[in-house]
Design a protein around this motif. Structure first.
Motif, PDB file in Angstrom:
ATOM      1  N   SER A  12       0.832  -1.197   0.000  1.00 50.05           N
ATOM      2  CA  SER A  12       0.000   0.000   0.000  1.00 50.05           C
ATOM      3  C   SER A  12       0.874   1.257   0.000  1.00 50.05           C
ATOM      4  CB  SER A  12      -0.927   0.003   1.221  1.00 50.05           C
ATOM      5  OG  SER A  12      -1.713   1.178   1.256  1.00 50.05           O
ATOM      6  N   ALA A  13       1.922   1.241   0.829  1.00 50.80           N
ATOM      7  CA  ALA A  13       2.840   2.392   0.851  1.00 50.80           C
ATOM      8  C   ALA A  13       3.525   2.570  -0.498  1.00 50.80           C
ATOM      9  CB  ALA A  13       3.875   2.199   1.954  1.00 50.80           C
ATOM     10  N   MET A  14       3.855   1.442  -1.135  1.00 50.07           N
ATOM     11  CA  MET A  14       4.503   1.502  -2.449  1.00 50.07           C
ATOM     12  C   MET A  14       3.613   2.205  -3.468  1.00 50.07           C
ATOM     13  SD  MET A  14       5.626  -1.760  -4.791  1.00 50.07           S
ATOM     14  CE  MET A  14       5.642  -1.620  -6.588  1.00 50.07           C
ATOM     15  N   TRP A  15       2.327   1.811  -3.502  1.00 50.68           N
ATOM     16  CA  TRP A  15       1.433   2.425  -4.483  1.00 50.68           C
ATOM     17  C   TRP A  15       1.033   3.845  -4.076  1.00 50.68           C
ATOM     18  CZ3 TRP A  15       0.876   1.429  -9.320  1.00 50.68           C
ATOM     19  CH2 TRP A  15       1.170   0.163  -9.793  1.00 50.68           C
ATOM     20  N   GLN A  16       1.049   4.142  -2.791  1.00 54.75           N
ATOM     21  CA  GLN A  16       0.857   5.535  -2.377  1.00 54.75           C
ATOM     22  C   GLN A  16       1.993   6.407  -2.908  1.00 54.75           C
ATOM     23  OE1 GLN A  16      -0.360   6.384   1.786  1.00 54.75           O
ATOM     24  NE2 GLN A  16      -0.551   4.143   1.988  1.00 54.75           N
ATOM     25  N   LEU A  17       3.214   5.852  -2.847  1.00 54.84           N
ATOM     26  CA  LEU A  17       4.363   6.594  -3.367  1.00 54.84           C
ATOM     27  C   LEU A  17       4.251   6.771  -4.885  1.00 54.84           C
ATOM     28  CD1 LEU A  17       7.252   5.022  -1.270  1.00 54.84           C
ATOM     29  CD2 LEU A  17       6.554   7.420  -1.260  1.00 54.84           C
TER      30      LEU A  17
END
Length: 824
Positions: free
Chosen positions: A126-131
């Motif tokens: 999730s953090a990856m796609w937020q980035l």
């Protein structure tokens, strides 16, 4: 046979002499006309032309013929780029798919991180796609804003440039804009990332550090027997025995795997893939210490593949309908391209750029064009020159022809006639040389006194006298004119223009010594990369080349993975030594990356000039450019580092070190079965020399060299290492400290060295020889002044004498008549 010198004489000898003079005159006129016509036909003529308000088609025709000298002045000196440049960016498809939608991010966020390991893909996904979502939005907006700003910026040039130069300059400007925009974005993230690591900040995903609360003995600071520890995670790759610690290493990448079972690992901070069972692997996804590292190392390969995506989706309890990325779409990026490369390219597939020259021409609106050209065999020019000079030539020849005939006849009679020779011998015997000379002088004197070019047939003494006076006035005026012209021409200069094709550098240098002010050379290559003519080298501070920033050195300080624990009341240098030297390595790395990036952008700029620069101008311009580069690089570096540090400090992130805050835990609501654990963060402070409290959470530059306080507890700093001064964070500690160095004094702080980008010496050099070889001058032209020679002056006088002779012949008798009339 006509007689141009008819004196109405009945003497056959005189008539014969006049006819011979006529023949000679005609022959000389014909010869002069042939020579004059031939010379004016083959001689190069330099002509300056001016055209007002030329149309674009006329300008283009003139440029084809006179490109080397054509220059047009613009009515508008400043033109917005948007008036003649069209730019449309096309971004990577991922930025317009559902993968960057909030719906997708919310879906993959719905996972219980308490039941899965930090190394599971789902922890960081999730953090990856937020980035990626943030990168897409930021870089799309940054790119569009940069292009809008470019369109609104002004093209400033007082003269019209060719379409080739315009295209080259616009493309160079856009390339530089792209590089600068991408560099600013990447460097800003790099600084945040590296400063986060240096300050040992902890992510809530627990992928770099993990906090563990354990039982301990009761004390004043550990209520109800709880102790809080912060450990750096350790990762061990499958098939390897070496552990990689997020505390001590910059990066510890692992393959992106799914672990579809509840975690039962007892030693939470160690993840050994030799012992952990992997259920599924997702191609292209990498897990690392921080989400940004995972994002940069990963690719979008799995999200192009339906099978891979299905495996990921099946690991979630809820369902979502989402399509893979389209492999059939044309892209300059490969499926396995790391996301870091996409970010560095601002997710730009291409920028459609069209420079419309007709619109630029319309905006420039040239009002005048000038050019110089050389030509031969121009009949108008030939006829003009002949008419201008022919009158003078005929006048001179008309006066000279009878004299030449008389001289020839005299020589013939004197030296080739027998009777004349015998008579002359007898006469010579009776006359001395002095007498002969006197007779000759008297004869010439009488001829000059009685010279009459006006009325030789009149018998009236008064008219003859008037004619003689008019002749004298005419000759005097003509002599004065010739004398004045000669006197003026002796100090006047001719302007000579010459052209040399394909000159060598030695030819150019010789010409530059003699004709520096007027020498111009047109370049074959108008756009030259700086990297072809400038060399930049730097000498970094010796710490950046020493073993002190090598892992082999600072790893020895990592004797254990123990953090600062609340029971520790003593802080020594060994407890932060590994982080200290690792931060020095970070500083050197940031300096090197910043400089390499700045050099890459600078050296890929173009020097655009249609003409060869002189030595002095070239070196002056290069020195100015590299000086600006040095100063702007320093400013850019320091602005980023201090802004990043300020942002990290103001956001109050939790650090593993115990210098500004301490993570603790207490047990509340104790029962027979247990208690409720409450985590808390305490702000630490120190006492200044003025007995004022200085909290690191408020002031990042507190001096912590002696004691740190937490409520009623005291942490003693026991090391006394010369030059090492503790600060509120690891970065501040390094900044406050000093080294014994070659360029800097022993007590110079590392911050001072850091402000110089860790550079001891800048070494710049530029090569005029390389510039000359890249320019490849097609030709060089130069103008110089040359004193008029006697042939040139004589030619001019002959050209003028026809008109002057006519004027003087007309006005001389009138002047004499007026004078004599007034006297009578």
């Amino acid at each position: 046979m006509s007689n141009l010198f008819d004196s109405q004489s009945s003497d056959p000898l005189i008539i014969r002499q006049e006819i011979l003079s006529t023949h000679l005159y005609i022959i000389l006129v014909i010869i002069s006309l042939v020579i004059l016509t031939t010379y004016t036909t083959i001689n190069n003529q330099i002509e300056n032309k001016t055209v007002t308000f030329p149309s674009q088609s006329l300008y283009e025709n003139l440029h084809k013929k006179y490109s080397n000298s054509l220059e047009c002045s613009c009515r508008k000196v400043s033109i917005p780029h948007g008036k003649f440049v069209r730019m449309i960016p096309k971004f990577h498809q991922v930025c317009s798919t559902d993968f960057v939608s909030q719906k997708w991010i919310d879906f993959i966020f719905k996972v219980n991180v308490e039941l899965i390991m930090p190394i599971d893909v789902r922890t960081s996904l999730s953090a990856m796609w937020q980035l990626i979502q943030s990168f897409c939005r930021s870089e799309t907006k940054t790119t569009v804003d940069a292009l809008d700003q470019f369109e609104n910026s002004q093209w400033v040039n007082p003269t019209l440039v060719t379409s080739q130069i315009l295209d080259a300059k616009i493309q160079t400007a856009l390339n530089l804009l792209h590089q600068t925009t991408a560099s600013n974005f990447i460097q800003s993230m790099t600084f945040v990332h590296k400063m986060t690591q240096a300050n040992q900040l902890m992510t809530a995903l627990l992928t770099n550090y993990i906090s563990i609360t354990t039982k301990g003995e009761l004390s004043a600071i550990v209520l109800f027997g709880l102790q809080t520890h912060i450990y750096g995670n350790k990762y061990i790759q499958k098939g390897s025995m070496r552990s990689c610690s997020c505390k001590d290493e910059n990066s510890c990448p692992l393959p992106g795997n799914l672990y579809l079972y509840e975690t039962n690992i007892q030693n939470f901070q160690i993840y050994d893939l030799n012992q952990i069972e992997v259920n599924e692997s997702l191609s292209g996804i990498i897990i690392d210490c921080l989400p940004i590292q995972s994002t940069f190392l990963s690719s979008l390969e799995c999200f192009y593949n339906q099978s891979c995506l299905n495996i990921l989706l099946s690991s979630y309890q809820t369902k979502i309908n989402i399509s893979t990325l389209n492999q059939s779409l044309t892209s300059r990026f490969h499926l396995k391209t790391p996301i870091e490369s996409l970010v560095k390219e601002l997710f730009i597939e291409e920028i459609f750029n069209q420079t419309i020259y007709s619109k630029y021409y319309f905006e420039c609106l040239p009002y005048i064009c000038t050019y110089v050209y050389f030509h031969r065999f121009n009949w108008i020019s030939v006829i003009t020159v002949i008419i201008a000079i022919f009158g003078g030539i005929t006048t001179v020849l008309f006066a000279v022809a009878p004299v030449i005939v008389q001289l020839i006849l005299y020589i013939k009679r004197r030296f080739f006639s027998k009777d004349s020779t015998q008579e002359q011998v007898a006469q010579n015997q009776n006359e001395t040389f002095r007498i002969r000379l006197k007779k000759c002088f008297n004869t010439i004197k009488i001829k000059i006194i009685n010279l009459n070019i006006y009325d030789t047939k009149s018998k009236d003494p008064t008219r003859i006298y008037h004619s003689i006076l008019s002749t004298r006035l005419y000759l005097f005026a003509l002599f004065i004119f010739i004398y004045i012209y000669f006197l003026f021409s002796d100090f006047s200069n001719q302007i000579i223009t010459e052209k040399i094709s394909n000159p060598s550098q030695s030819d150019y240098e010789n010409l530059a010594k003699r004709y520096a002010s007027t020498l111009t050379c047109s370049c074959t290559e108008i756009s030259i990369l700086y990297e072809d003519i400038i060399n930049i080298e730097v000498e970094y501070h010796q710490i950046c080349k020493s073993h002190f920033i090598q892992s082999s050195w600072y790893d020895r300080f990592s004797l254990s993975n123990t953090s600062y624990v609340s029971s520790y009341l003593i802080i020594d240098f060994l407890s932060i030594a590994a982080s200290y030297f690792q931060t020095l390595e970070t500083f050197c790395s940031l300096a090197n990356e910043t400089l390499n990036d700045a050099m890459k952008r600078f050296l890929t700029r173009n020097l655009i000039n249609s003409h060869l620069l002189t030595h002095n101008v070239f070196y002056s311009q290069m020195n100015s450019s590299v000086y600006s580069f040095e100063q702007s690089t320093k400013t850019e570096f320091l602005d980023r580092i201090y802004l990043t540090n300020a942002l990290l400090h103001s956001n109050q992130y939790l650090s593993r070190t115990i210098t500004s805050t301490r993570l603790g835990a207490i047990c509340q609501d104790m029962t027979s079965t247990g208690c409720s654990i409450k985590m808390f963060v305490s702000a630490l402070y120190t006492i200044s020399t003025n007995n004022d409290k200085c909290y690191c959470v408020i002031d990042s530059i507190c001096d912590l060299n002696h004691t740190i306080y937490e409520k009623d507890e005291t942490y003693n700093i026991v090391w006394r290492l010369e030059g090492i001064n503790i600060g509120c964070s690891i970065v501040n500690t390094v900044m406050k400290s000093s080294l014994i160095c070659c360029r800097y004094y022993p007590n110079t702080t590392i911050e001072t060295i850091f402000n110089e980008i860790m550079i001891e010496e800048w070494k710049f050099s530029s090569s005029f020889a390389n510039f000359y070889s890249k320019c490849k001058p097609l030709f060089c032209s130069f103008t110089y002044k040359k004193k008029a020679n006697i042939i040139y002056i004589t030619t001019i006088i002959i050209g003028l004498i026809g008109g002057i002779d006519t004027i003087f012949r007309l006005i001389s008798p009138l002047i004499i008549t007026i004078i004599l009339k007034n006297d009578s």
